[in-house]
Motif scaffolding. Structure first.
Motif, PDB file in Angstrom:
ATOM      1  N   CYS A  16      26.091   8.868  -9.842  1.00  0.00           N
ATOM      2  CA  CYS A  16      25.014   8.145  -9.158  1.00  0.00           C
ATOM      3  C   CYS A  16      23.650   8.430  -9.769  1.00  0.00           C
ATOM      4  O   CYS A  16      22.759   7.591  -9.729  1.00  0.00           O
ATOM      5  CB  CYS A  16      24.984   8.521  -7.678  1.00  0.00           C
ATOM      6  SG  CYS A  16      24.711  10.289  -7.405  1.00  0.00           S
ATOM      7  N   GLN A  17      23.483   9.582 -10.352  1.00  0.00           N
ATOM      8  CA  GLN A  17      22.183   9.979 -10.879  1.00  0.00           C
ATOM      9  C   GLN A  17      21.842   9.247 -12.175  1.00  0.00           C
ATOM     10  O   GLN A  17      20.671   9.002 -12.459  1.00  0.00           O
ATOM     11  CB  GLN A  17      22.158  11.492 -11.098  1.00  0.00           C
ATOM     12  CG  GLN A  17      20.778  12.079 -11.166  1.00  0.00           C
ATOM     13  CD  GLN A  17      20.341  12.398 -12.575  1.00  0.00           C
ATOM     14  OE1 GLN A  17      21.131  12.401 -13.513  1.00  0.00           O
ATOM     15  NE2 GLN A  17      19.069  12.662 -12.718  1.00  0.00           N
ATOM     16  N   ALA A  20      19.885   6.043 -11.607  1.00  0.00           N
ATOM     17  CA  ALA A  20      18.703   6.197 -10.749  1.00  0.00           C
ATOM     18  C   ALA A  20      18.149   7.623 -10.778  1.00  0.00           C
ATOM     19  O   ALA A  20      18.024   8.283  -9.747  1.00  0.00           O
ATOM     20  CB  ALA A  20      19.052   5.796  -9.327  1.00  0.00           C
ATOM     21  N   ALA A  32      24.916  15.404  -5.390  1.00  0.00           N
ATOM     22  CA  ALA A  32      23.728  14.559  -5.266  1.00  0.00           C
ATOM     23  C   ALA A  32      22.792  15.061  -4.179  1.00  0.00           C
ATOM     24  O   ALA A  32      23.223  15.570  -3.145  1.00  0.00           O
ATOM     25  CB  ALA A  32      24.145  13.124  -4.960  1.00  0.00           C
ATOM     26  N   ALA A  50      23.169   2.902  -8.247  1.00  0.00           N
ATOM     27  CA  ALA A  50      23.616   4.249  -7.872  1.00  0.00           C
ATOM     28  C   ALA A  50      24.688   4.181  -6.791  1.00  0.00           C
ATOM     29  O   ALA A  50      25.697   4.883  -6.860  1.00  0.00           O
ATOM     30  CB  ALA A  50      22.432   5.076  -7.395  1.00  0.00           C
ATOM     31  N   CYS A  54      28.950   5.374  -7.239  1.00  0.00           N
ATOM     32  CA  CYS A  54      29.575   6.482  -6.517  1.00  0.00           C
ATOM     33  C   CYS A  54      31.041   6.166  -6.208  1.00  0.00           C
ATOM     34  O   CYS A  54      31.329   5.239  -5.446  1.00  0.00           O
ATOM     35  CB  CYS A  54      28.822   6.762  -5.218  1.00  0.00           C
ATOM     36  SG  CYS A  54      29.539   8.138  -4.301  1.00  0.00           S
TER      37      CYS A  54
END
Length: 63
Positions: A16-17, A20, A32, A50, A54
């Protein structure tokens, strides 16, 4: 728009990082941490990416 994290679902993949980095940090184990809860208009696409990245649906967008 708000970026919400269910930390109990996060497995620390860190995917996810990547789309974003201005919204999400990773702790030392890769889990996260939402840096910005209230997503600015210019960051909405990154927040959506993001959430889509996931694999455990730990992130979601809310109002």
């Amino acid at each position: 728009m708000k970026l919400l994290l269910d930390s109990t679902r996060c497995q620390g993949y860190g995917l996810c990082q990547e789309p974003a980095p201005e919204l999400i940090d990773l702790d030392e184990w890769g889990y996260a941490q939402v840096r910005v809860t209230d997503v600015a208009k210019g960051d909405e696409a990154a927040a959506e990416a993001a959430v889509a990245a996931c694999p455990n649906s730990a992130l979601r967008l809310g109002k």
